[in-house]
Design a protein around this motif. Structure first.
Motif, short mmCIF file in Angstrom:
data_model
loop_
_atom_site.label_atom_id
_atom_site.label_comp_id
_atom_site.label_asym_id
_atom_site.label_seq_id
_atom_site.Cartn_x
_atom_site.Cartn_y
_atom_site.Cartn_z
N ALA A 133 60.04 2.86 57.69
CA ALA A 133 59.22 3.99 58.11
C ALA A 133 58.57 4.53 56.84
N LEU A 134 57.27 4.39 56.74
CA LEU A 134 56.53 4.76 55.53
C LEU A 134 55.55 5.88 55.86
N SER A 135 55.14 6.59 54.84
CA SER A 135 54.14 7.63 55.04
C SER A 135 53.12 7.58 53.92
N VAL A 136 51.90 7.92 54.27
CA VAL A 136 50.81 7.97 53.30
C VAL A 136 50.04 9.27 53.54
N PRO A 137 49.94 10.12 52.53
CA PRO A 137 49.18 11.36 52.70
C PRO A 137 47.71 11.07 53.03
N ALA A 138 47.12 11.92 53.84
CA ALA A 138 45.71 11.76 54.20
C ALA A 138 44.83 11.78 52.96
N GLU A 139 45.16 12.61 51.98
CA GLU A 139 44.35 12.67 50.77
C GLU A 139 44.38 11.34 50.02
N THR A 140 45.54 10.69 49.97
CA THR A 140 45.64 9.38 49.33
C THR A 140 44.76 8.37 50.05
N LEU A 141 44.79 8.40 51.37
CA LEU A 141 43.96 7.48 52.16
C LEU A 141 42.48 7.73 51.89
N ARG A 142 42.09 8.99 51.91
CA ARG A 142 40.67 9.33 51.72
C ARG A 142 40.20 8.93 50.32
N LEU A 143 41.03 9.20 49.32
CA LEU A 143 40.69 8.83 47.95
C LEU A 143 40.64 7.32 47.74
N SER A 144 41.33 6.58 48.60
CA SER A 144 41.46 5.13 48.45
C SER A 144 40.48 4.34 49.32
N CYS A 145 39.59 5.02 50.01
CA CYS A 145 38.63 4.34 50.88
C CYS A 145 37.77 3.39 50.06
N LYS A 146 37.60 2.17 50.58
CA LYS A 146 36.81 1.15 49.87
C LYS A 146 35.53 0.79 50.61
N CYS A 147 35.08 1.66 51.52
CA CYS A 147 33.84 1.36 52.24
C CYS A 147 32.67 1.36 51.26
N ALA A 148 31.53 0.85 51.67
CA ALA A 148 30.36 0.76 50.80
C ALA A 148 29.90 2.15 50.35
N HIS A 149 29.93 3.12 51.23
CA HIS A 149 29.51 4.47 50.89
C HIS A 149 30.38 5.05 49.77
N CYS A 150 31.70 4.95 49.91
CA CYS A 150 32.61 5.49 48.89
C CYS A 150 32.54 4.69 47.60
N THR A 151 32.40 3.39 47.70
CA THR A 151 32.27 2.55 46.51
C THR A 151 31.02 2.93 45.73
N ARG A 152 29.92 3.14 46.43
CA ARG A 152 28.67 3.54 45.77
C ARG A 152 28.81 4.93 45.14
N ALA A 153 29.45 5.86 45.86
CA ALA A 153 29.65 7.21 45.33
C ALA A 153 30.48 7.17 44.05
N ARG A 154 31.49 6.30 44.01
CA ARG A 154 32.28 6.14 42.78
C ARG A 154 31.41 5.61 41.64
#
Length: 102
Positions: free
Chosen positions: A31-52
């Motif tokens: 049983a694992l948990s991942v904070p929403a903030e970690t997930l949002r910061l870790s997004c690898k979509c094209a939009h987030c990749t470009r913003a980085r």
């Protein structure tokens, strides 16, 4: 004799009552948990990749919540309270985030 390694997969998932954490259960019974903030910061979509790349990606997402989860079979499509809904988290990536968040 051949040794076959099988990576754990997600068998069930849900959000915490406050929508701030993704709770995941695996085939290995973890049983694992991942904070929403970690997930949002870790997004690898094209939009987030470009913003980085452009230096426009936020360093934090305080108060971010998970608003929807779509099961794609090989991973999850997670939507967030800031309107972002492009994040696809393949199972192995999702489980690595659960391990890292520690």
């Amino acid at each position: 004799m051949t040794l076959t390694l099988v990576a754990p997969t997600v068998t069930d998932y849900e959000t915490s009552a406050d929508l701030a954490t993704l709770l995941v259960r695996t085939t290995e019974g973890d049983a694992l948990s991942v904070p929403a903030e970690t997930l949002r910061l870790s997004c690898k979509c094209a939009h987030c990749t470009r913003a980085r790349f452009d230096g426009r990606f936020p360093e934090r997402f305080p108060g971010i919540a998970i608003t929807d989860i779509g099961d794609l079979g090989y991973g999850l499509n997670i939507s967030f309270s800031d309107g972002h809904n492009r994040g696809i988290y393949p199972t192995t990536y999702l489980l690595s985030l659960a391990d890292v968040k520690g």
